[in-house]
Design an enzyme around this catalytic site. Sequence first.
Site, PDB file in Angstrom:
ATOM      1  N   SER A   9      28.409  44.880  -4.448  1.00 62.46           N
ATOM      2  CA  SER A   9      28.988  44.095  -5.541  1.00 62.46           C
ATOM      3  C   SER A   9      28.596  42.634  -5.374  1.00 62.46           C
ATOM      4  O   SER A   9      28.916  42.002  -4.354  1.00 62.46           O
ATOM      5  CB  SER A   9      30.511  44.218  -5.515  1.00 62.46           C
ATOM      6  N   HIS A  34      25.857  46.468  -8.085  1.00 60.30           N
ATOM      7  CA  HIS A  34      27.132  46.583  -8.813  1.00 60.30           C
ATOM      8  C   HIS A  34      27.495  45.216  -9.398  1.00 60.30           C
ATOM      9  O   HIS A  34      27.671  44.236  -8.668  1.00 60.30           O
ATOM     10  CB  HIS A  34      28.212  47.055  -7.841  1.00 60.30           C
ATOM     11  N   ASP A  36      30.192  43.182 -11.560  1.00 63.36           N
ATOM     12  CA  ASP A  36      31.573  43.192 -12.044  1.00 63.36           C
ATOM     13  C   ASP A  36      31.721  42.222 -13.208  1.00 63.36           C
ATOM     14  O   ASP A  36      31.603  41.013 -13.029  1.00 63.36           O
ATOM     15  CB  ASP A  36      32.522  42.803 -10.905  1.00 63.36           C
ATOM     16  N   MET A  38      34.170  40.644 -15.908  1.00 60.12           N
ATOM     17  CA  MET A  38      35.615  40.446 -16.110  1.00 60.12           C
ATOM     18  C   MET A  38      35.855  39.449 -17.237  1.00 60.12           C
ATOM     19  O   MET A  38      35.101  38.487 -17.375  1.00 60.12           O
ATOM     20  CB  MET A  38      36.240  39.921 -14.818  1.00 60.12           C
ATOM     21  N   HIS A  67      29.982  47.347 -14.204  1.00 56.59           N
ATOM     22  CA  HIS A  67      31.394  47.733 -14.257  1.00 56.59           C
ATOM     23  C   HIS A  67      32.100  46.786 -15.219  1.00 56.59           C
ATOM     24  O   HIS A  67      32.376  45.630 -14.881  1.00 56.59           O
ATOM     25  CB  HIS A  67      31.952  47.634 -12.823  1.00 56.59           C
ATOM     26  N   MET A  69      35.069  45.341 -16.990  1.00 61.51           N
ATOM     27  CA  MET A  69      36.529  45.190 -16.962  1.00 61.51           C
ATOM     28  C   MET A  69      36.889  44.260 -18.116  1.00 61.51           C
ATOM     29  O   MET A  69      37.350  43.129 -17.916  1.00 61.51           O
ATOM     30  CB  MET A  69      36.969  44.626 -15.611  1.00 61.51           C
ATOM     31  N   MET A 138      38.906  53.215  -8.523  1.00 63.73           N
ATOM     32  CA  MET A 138      39.282  51.898  -7.995  1.00 63.73           C
ATOM     33  C   MET A 138      40.248  52.077  -6.828  1.00 63.73           C
ATOM     34  O   MET A 138      41.277  52.744  -6.961  1.00 63.73           O
ATOM     35  CB  MET A 138      39.966  51.053  -9.084  1.00 63.73           C
ATOM     36  N   ASP A 176      35.397  51.882  -5.258  1.00 64.34           N
ATOM     37  CA  ASP A 176      35.233  50.430  -5.415  1.00 64.34           C
ATOM     38  C   ASP A 176      36.518  49.709  -5.037  1.00 64.34           C
ATOM     39  O   ASP A 176      37.552  49.899  -5.682  1.00 64.34           O
ATOM     40  CB  ASP A 176      34.887  50.165  -6.899  1.00 64.34           C
TER      41      ASP A 176
END
Length: 219
Positions: A9, A34, A36, A38, A67, A69, A138, A176
């Site tokens: 990540s 990975h 993330d 957000m 990913h 979110m 998660m 994760d």
Amino acid sequence: MKKIQISPSILSADFSQLGNEIKKLSEAGADMIHVDVMDGHFVPNLTIGPPVIKDLKKYSSIPFDVHLMISPVHQYIEAYAEAGADIITIHPEATNDLQSSIDKINKLNKKVGVSLNPDSKINLIEKNLDQIDLVLIMSVNPGFGGQKFMPEVLDKIKNLVRIRKERNLNFDIEIDGGINFDNCKLAIEAGANIIVSGTTIFKSNNGNIKKNIDLLRSI
Ligand code: DX5
Ligand code: ZN
């Protein structure tokens, strides 16, 4: 058993050097990157959007494991696909219609990931499992790197392995959050085959990312 793959990540990387960090990760043997994403709404933190991913793609040819979110996620799927995401993972709580969001990712020829928060149950995605390439479990509440692993999610992994076998499916199981050299073994034993790690890869052993990736893979 599926091959163990490591997906570092970049949340724990030096954001002023992201291109070089990604180059270093792929040279160190990472299987994917990975990312993330957000939105400060679905999770209480903000990170990066599609233009950043598009530029980062120039630094490595390994798959980008994105990913999301963000909520509502549906309207953004295409932008992340166009930016170069290879796997697009969404949370069922972030879309009004999980089936149509899955269809959209499939139509864009990207791998479909669906993520379950620690409190989210498998039944949220059970009827969609035959159209999903990857389930992201998660092991922390999403939002931040460096949190403590929640071992109670291991049973969910074991249940997914059982369902996968019963229904003769083939999705990957990714874990994760809070992964370190000790709990990584527990996650793999439970049935996870893709390991996400930020803090452990970037900060352990004085930031020797090759050593940390090799160690996580060989556990
Ligand atoms: C949390 C993110 C994770 C996190 C992992 O919301 O989805 O990918 O960055 O970082 P560590 O390994 O530090 O828990
Ligand atoms: Zn993540």
